[in-house]
Enzyme design. Structure first.
Site, short mmCIF file in Angstrom:
data_model
loop_
_atom_site.label_atom_id
_atom_site.label_comp_id
_atom_site.label_asym_id
_atom_site.label_seq_id
_atom_site.Cartn_x
_atom_site.Cartn_y
_atom_site.Cartn_z
N THR A 288 -5.25 -9.33 5.33
CA THR A 288 -5.72 -9.67 6.68
C THR A 288 -5.34 -11.09 7.10
OG1 THR A 288 -7.52 -8.07 6.59
CG2 THR A 288 -7.79 -9.91 8.13
N SER B 3 0.86 -1.19 0.00
CA SER B 3 0.00 0.00 0.00
C SER B 3 0.90 1.24 0.00
CB SER B 3 -0.87 -0.01 1.26
OG SER B 3 -0.02 0.10 2.40
N HIS C 230 -12.63 -4.64 3.08
CA HIS C 230 -11.31 -4.89 3.66
C HIS C 230 -11.44 -5.24 5.14
CE1 HIS C 230 -9.59 -2.13 0.35
NE2 HIS C 230 -9.32 -3.39 0.05
N GLY C 231 -10.41 -5.92 5.65
CA GLY C 231 -10.33 -6.17 7.08
C GLY C 231 -10.95 -7.49 7.51
N ASP D 282 -0.66 -1.28 -4.43
CA ASP D 282 -2.06 -1.51 -4.10
C ASP D 282 -2.72 -0.19 -3.70
OD1 ASP D 282 -3.75 -3.39 -1.47
OD2 ASP D 282 -4.36 -3.00 -3.55
N ALA E 64 -10.45 -10.07 -0.02
CA ALA E 64 -10.66 -11.50 -0.27
C ALA E 64 -10.15 -12.42 0.84
CB ALA E 64 -10.00 -11.89 -1.59
O1 LIG Z 1 -8.14 -5.95 -0.80
C1 LIG Z 1 -7.17 -6.10 -0.05
C2 LIG Z 1 -7.10 -7.27 0.92
O2 LIG Z 1 -8.15 -7.20 1.81
P1 LIG Z 1 -8.26 -8.18 3.08
O3 LIG Z 1 -7.01 -9.01 3.18
O4 LIG Z 1 -8.41 -7.27 4.26
O5 LIG Z 1 -9.46 -9.04 2.84
N1 LIG Z 1 -6.14 -5.22 -0.09
O6 LIG Z 1 -6.13 -4.29 -1.07
C3 LIG Z 1 -5.05 -5.29 0.88
C4 LIG Z 1 -4.97 -4.00 1.72
C5 LIG Z 1 -6.30 -3.64 2.37
C6 LIG Z 1 -6.26 -3.68 3.90
O7 LIG Z 1 -6.36 -4.95 4.43
NA NA Z 2 -4.56 -3.74 -6.00
ZN LIG Z 3 -8.10 -3.72 -1.53
#
Ligand SMILES: O=C(COP(=O)(O)O)N(O)CCCCO
Ligand code: NA
Ligand SMILES: [Zn+2]
Length: 311
Positions: free
Chosen positions: A260, A49, A184-185, A88, A216
């Protein structure tokens, strides 16, 4: 080898499997992810990120970006599995350009919280620059619920398939993230987990391109239990069940963003080790269990998504 994300996803698109995109902020998560990829002989997408760029660069995002490129390239150049590095949720033009300058394989321009025309314009600008530099581009249509890094979107706005067709034709993005009900989360669903498979099917039919699933993570119960055994409080956590995730792959998801699940695995291992080893203070020892749990979650996910032995 270090490759372009587009190469990994075009193959996945053709053969109808998915490749996980795992988020990192430090060396230990990268090591654990790479170990899982080696074990499963799977392509890997490493993603960071904008916050991770700042974190690694101690406030300087370009320094952070180039540190991640060097780390990921070092592993990729020494291994037979294809590895790509992706930015990301790029929202800040400076950060996106820094990632391109540093040598990222691909960048996401996330203007999903903007009206369509604004999302279109921002995406076109980034596509022109990124493609000139040989970098592929991801964009998002519709909005995830929950907190999206620095944007709290109260309710999710699901993708409009016809808009998706228009958007990809106009922007020439390389892969698209349609919002179909995830967030997310660790607290994705209040009741039963439900995604809009119908919209996903339509977006795939209309665009025929590699698609991305955000939010996901499955929130692996085994890891939640270990973490809670050693003092964590993850009550109410719920992710995307494996069978639902597999269905999205069958319907054309090719990149599966996972952050997550790795965080949960790491903290479970760390808590367990620290509680059981009060005398230990060697970081190469006290992070071992944490890394092994991340590797386990990575390996299982690569298997589930069908990218094992696709390297
Ligand atoms: O879409 C996702 C993954 O989401 P997650 O792993 O929380 O389900 N991301 O883009 C990763 C960063 C988001 C904060 O977790
Ligand atoms: Na992405
Ligand atoms: Zn995301």
């Amino acid at each position: 080898p270090y490759v372009n994300t587009k190469d990994i996803l075009e193959k996945a698109n053709k053969e109808y499997y998915a490749v996980a995109a795992f988020n990192i902020n430090n060396l230990e998560f990268l090591q654990a992810i790479v170990e899982g990829g080696i074990e499963k002989k799977s392509p890997l997408i490493i993603e960071t990120s904008e916050g991770a760029m700042k974190y690694a660069g101690m406030g300087d995002p370009l320094r952070g970006a180039s540190l991640f490129v060097k780390m990921v390239r070092e592993f990729a150049d020494s291994l037979d599995i294809p590895i790509a590095l992706h930015l990301d949720h790029g929202k800040n033009f400076k950060y996106i350009i820094s990632a391109i300058k540093a040598g990222y394989s691909s960048v996401m321009i996330d203007a999903s919280d903007k009206p369509l025309e604004e999302n279109l314009k921002a995406t076109k600008d980034i596509v022109r620059i990124a493609h000139a530099a040989g970098v592929s581009v991801e964009a998002e249509l519709g909005k995830l619920a929950g907190i999206e890094d620095n944007v709290a979107s109260a309710e999710s706005v699901l993708v409009n398939p016809d808009e998706a067709k228009y958007f990809v034709e106009e922007t020439q993005v390389d892969f698209l993230a349609p919002a179909i009900g995830t967030s997310h989360g660790a607290f994705k669903f209040k009741g039963e987990a439900k995604l809009d498979f119908d919209r996903l099917k339509k977006v795939k039919e209309l665009t025929k391109m590699p698609l991305v699933l955000h939010g996901a993570s499955s929130v692996v119960q085994e890891m939640v239990e270990i973490a809670e055994n050693y003092g964590a409080d993850f009550g109410g956590s719920k992710g995307v069940p494996s069978d639902i995730l597999k269905e999205t792959v069958r319907l054309g998801i090719n990149k599966v963003n996972t952050d997550t699940d790795l965080r949960m695995a790491f903290i479970a291992g760390l808590r367990e080790f620290l509680q059981n080893n009060p005398k230990e203070f060697d970081p190469r020892k006290y992070m071992e269990t944490a890394k092994s749990y991340v590797k386990k979650v990575v390996s299982d996910r690569l298997e589930l998504l069908g990218s094992a032995n696709k390297a």
